[in-house]
Motif scaffolding. Structure first.
Motif, PDB file in Angstrom:
ATOM      1  N   TRP A 131       0.826  -1.216   0.000  1.00 27.01           N
ATOM      2  CA  TRP A 131       0.000   0.000   0.000  1.00 27.01           C
ATOM      3  C   TRP A 131       0.857   1.262   0.000  1.00 27.01           C
ATOM      4  CZ3 TRP A 131      -4.265   2.509  -0.885  1.00 27.01           C
ATOM      5  CH2 TRP A 131      -4.566   3.670  -0.210  1.00 27.01           C
ATOM      6  N   GLU A 132       1.796   1.388   0.945  1.00 29.31           N
ATOM      7  CA  GLU A 132       2.626   2.595   1.052  1.00 29.31           C
ATOM      8  C   GLU A 132       3.472   2.795  -0.202  1.00 29.31           C
ATOM      9  OE1 GLU A 132       2.578   4.984   3.348  1.00 29.31           O
ATOM     10  OE2 GLU A 132       1.021   3.933   4.492  1.00 29.31           O
ATOM     11  N   GLU A 133       4.016   1.717  -0.729  1.00 32.13           N
ATOM     12  CA  GLU A 133       4.803   1.786  -1.959  1.00 32.13           C
ATOM     13  C   GLU A 133       3.964   2.337  -3.107  1.00 32.13           C
ATOM     14  OE1 GLU A 133       5.994  -1.588  -5.065  1.00 32.13           O
ATOM     15  OE2 GLU A 133       7.076  -1.785  -3.177  1.00 32.13           O
ATOM     16  N   LEU A 134       2.758   1.833  -3.238  1.00 39.78           N
ATOM     17  CA  LEU A 134       1.881   2.272  -4.320  1.00 39.78           C
ATOM     18  C   LEU A 134       1.497   3.733  -4.156  1.00 39.78           C
ATOM     19  CD1 LEU A 134       0.210   1.620  -6.850  1.00 39.78           C
ATOM     20  CD2 LEU A 134      -1.670   1.075  -5.299  1.00 39.78           C
ATOM     21  N   VAL A 135       1.140   4.136  -2.953  1.00 36.88           N
ATOM     22  CA  VAL A 135       0.761   5.535  -2.704  1.00 36.88           C
ATOM     23  C   VAL A 135       1.927   6.449  -3.045  1.00 36.88           C
ATOM     24  CG1 VAL A 135       0.121   7.211  -0.922  1.00 36.88           C
ATOM     25  CG2 VAL A 135      -1.012   4.990  -1.001  1.00 36.88           C
TER      26      VAL A 135
END
Length: 102
Positions: free
Chosen positions: A91-95
């Motif tokens: 999630w954090e990587e994608l954001v």
């Protein structure tokens, strides 16, 4: 450049596998994480993003989704583990990626 300025994606999550195309991945994942989307993810408690693909064209994303839905479970697991062997939440990587590049 992304199709219509939006991210087209395939989504696979948790040890239960959801293959899903959407045109706003960030919003859709947030809905799944907060059990706001009825169906598979809410029923089975799927809240982690462990694999995703970004496609420039919507048609390519839809075709890939249809292809992956025909795959057996082990093929999907192998695909996930090739990119994310620890099954960590991406999630954090994608954001971060969407914030920087989109």
């Amino acid at each position: 450049r992304l199709h219509n300025g939006k991210t087209n994606c395939d989504l696979y999550s948790c040890r239960r596998h959801l293959v899903h195309w959407c045109d706003d991945l960030i919003q859709r994942i947030w809905q799944h994480q907060n059990d706001l989307a009825e169906g598979f993810t809410k029923k089975y408690g799927v809240h982690l993003l462990v694999y995703y693909e970004l496609h420039v064209q919507m048609l390519a994303a839809i075709q890939r989704e249809k292809q992956l839905k025909k795959w057996n479970r082990q093929w999907k697991i192998n695909l996930i583990e090739k990119m994310n062997p620890a099954w960590k939440d991406l999630w954090e990587e994608l954001v971060s990626y969407v914030t920087i590049y989109c």
